[in-house]
Design an enzyme around this catalytic site. Sequence first.
Site, short mmCIF file in Angstrom:
data_model
loop_
_atom_site.label_atom_id
_atom_site.label_comp_id
_atom_site.label_asym_id
_atom_site.label_seq_id
_atom_site.Cartn_x
_atom_site.Cartn_y
_atom_site.Cartn_z
N GLU A 68 12.37 25.44 35.75
CA GLU A 68 12.90 24.96 37.57
C GLU A 68 14.65 25.52 38.18
O GLU A 68 15.50 25.71 36.53
CB GLU A 68 13.57 23.57 37.10
CG GLU A 68 11.92 22.90 36.80
CD GLU A 68 12.35 21.04 35.92
OE1 GLU A 68 13.07 20.63 36.53
OE2 GLU A 68 12.31 20.45 34.77
N ARG A 117 7.47 24.86 21.31
CA ARG A 117 7.92 25.74 22.02
C ARG A 117 9.55 26.61 20.53
O ARG A 117 9.01 26.13 19.02
CB ARG A 117 9.16 24.62 22.53
CG ARG A 117 9.53 23.66 21.72
CD ARG A 117 10.33 22.55 22.81
NE ARG A 117 10.65 21.67 22.34
CZ ARG A 117 11.50 21.15 21.35
NH1 ARG A 117 12.02 22.03 21.27
NH2 ARG A 117 11.80 19.52 21.10
N LYS A 124 20.83 21.34 28.91
CA LYS A 124 21.39 21.52 30.46
C LYS A 124 22.66 20.26 30.26
O LYS A 124 24.22 20.53 30.58
CB LYS A 124 20.40 21.36 31.26
CG LYS A 124 19.57 22.42 31.24
CD LYS A 124 18.49 22.34 32.93
CE LYS A 124 17.41 23.49 32.59
NZ LYS A 124 16.59 23.00 34.34
#
Length: 638
Positions: free
Chosen positions: A97, A324, A334
């Site tokens: 994204e 992950r 973020k």
Amino acid sequence: MDHNEAKTAEMLERTKSHNDAVDAQVTADKARPTKASKSAKAPKDAKEPEPQPVRKEKALHATAAPVDPDSMFKEGFLKSVFNEKSSEKVVTRFPPEPNGYLHIGHSKAIAINFGFARYHNGVCYLRFDDTNPGAEEGKYFTAIEDVIRWLGFTPYRVTYSSDNFDKLYELAELLIRKGGAYVCHCTDTDIKLQRGGEKGRAGPRYACPHRDRPPEESLTEFQAMRSGKYMPKEAILRMKQDITDGNPQMWDLAAYRIVEKEHHRTGDKWRIYPTYDFTHCLCDSFEHISHSLCTTEFQLSRVSYEWLCDAVEVYKPMQREYGRLNLTGTVLSKRKLLKLVESNYVRGWDDPRLYTLIALRRRGIPPGAILSFVNELGVSTALTNIQIVRFEQSIRRYLEQTVPRLMLILDPISVIIDNLPSDYSENIELPFSPKDPTFGTHTVSFTKTVYIDRTDFREIDSKDFFRLAPGKSVGLLKVPFPIKATSFEKDEGTGKVTTIHATYEKPEEGTTFKKPKTYIQWVGSRHIEAEVRIFNPLFKSKNPDAAEGGYLNDINPNSEERFSNAKIEIGLEEIRKRAPWPEEEGERGVKKGEAGWETVRFQGLRVGYFCMDGDSERGKVVLNRIVSLKEDAGKGGG
């Protein structure tokens, strides 16, 4: 048009030209749609996967042999994924994204998706998932593509989910006509209750009152959503899945929502935008992806992914999920990174104390070292939590074999060798690497005045101190004979030693030379002034989020130390001309003299590994410490 806008426009135009030149077709058999029954069958109840174990990594020894760079594709999880579908043409994608900068966790996804395709002689798309116009900025598109190329990967094509907006809209209408979607006017609270409340466990699940409206009515309402009849949140398009399924990803997910913001590529053409759950699998299908590789947080989504492909009768890629990568001792979200930047705890997204990839690049960590680190960890379905010290150890191993050595003095004290003439100069040849002669050599001058580090001198000697002190001799690296301290001068105001007087102990002809116990680094009168920045962990604990008062209360006040009067030998000039060090991955093929500042890397003997910083452009050499020579005792944040 400002600089960022111009750069973004240039990138988009370059991407378009590249894409136009590339064959869009990838094997006809992948493009063939999968036939679905007239009414799509609801998948069987999906059990929520058991929590995956967290891998505890053992630290590798600093002198361990290099790992096979392709080992993670030859064995384990990724080998089994390929064996499950050994496609003639492997096609993968990396779909970020464009609403933030990538961090160290993304390096694993990049290495897996691009590396898997490369290992199997396939191709990998870089696809920007640009379906949220309110959060996307041109600078993120540019930064993401730059960092992928820096890591040594070239996308087969650079594409955008927005390339497919028209096709996605047509499939949404098709899904409605097939009875697989409906327009819903419920509030967010209503929808949560329909799904069983908090985490689906607060009450029974039940159908939306709009679920059984005729397809023609939903189609009219969907078109009304597009034409402007409804405001945001007054209507959404939902997929008619199976609310009785045990998998939350089958509880009538949203497919389209109203967003009244201009899109960076399509302008004001659209006021409705597809969701990730509607877009992702269909774009994978359009691009004939053979292996859709993602993290285990999307494991439950696999059922809805396959359901939608079947429902609209398109080619269905194979999705598989891996664990992950997470780094402890720092923050990667973020939102939290933005708070650190906006509140001036750090100087920007590329501050070397952060673990964004642009920050690691500025800090001087080579792209090959990051890929080597990911490969060492291997790939499985388990979440991998890695301490910062483990990450730094891997980087240290890599740098040990790939960068030259120079003498660097952080906190210099001048040493005047009184028994040498004022114009004395002796050429000393130094190797750039003691183990690899291909690195070459360079020459420095041993002069009457030299500089040593303050930590290498004591006013009062002791038995456990083997460096310079009054009446004690010490060797200077590669200088033929030792020096002996005779006296010193101090600043009356600070009490600090400012000058040491010494003699050069060149033996009389015919006498025996006694080798000193210790050698220390030094620089001569001809040297380069530098500011050196030593980076320590930004946070004091291994889990900043668990700190009382939150992660901002865990900030380490000593996360950066500056040595403004450091001195480095002139060999730095040749190192800079010959950069990048090493010439690997995305830094391979860069013309000498045109490499970025961060590629000028070296080991400061007995001090650490360093690179030049972009602030050097302001007229003074600025150096960043990449990692220390060995793990710091009692180091926080990891």
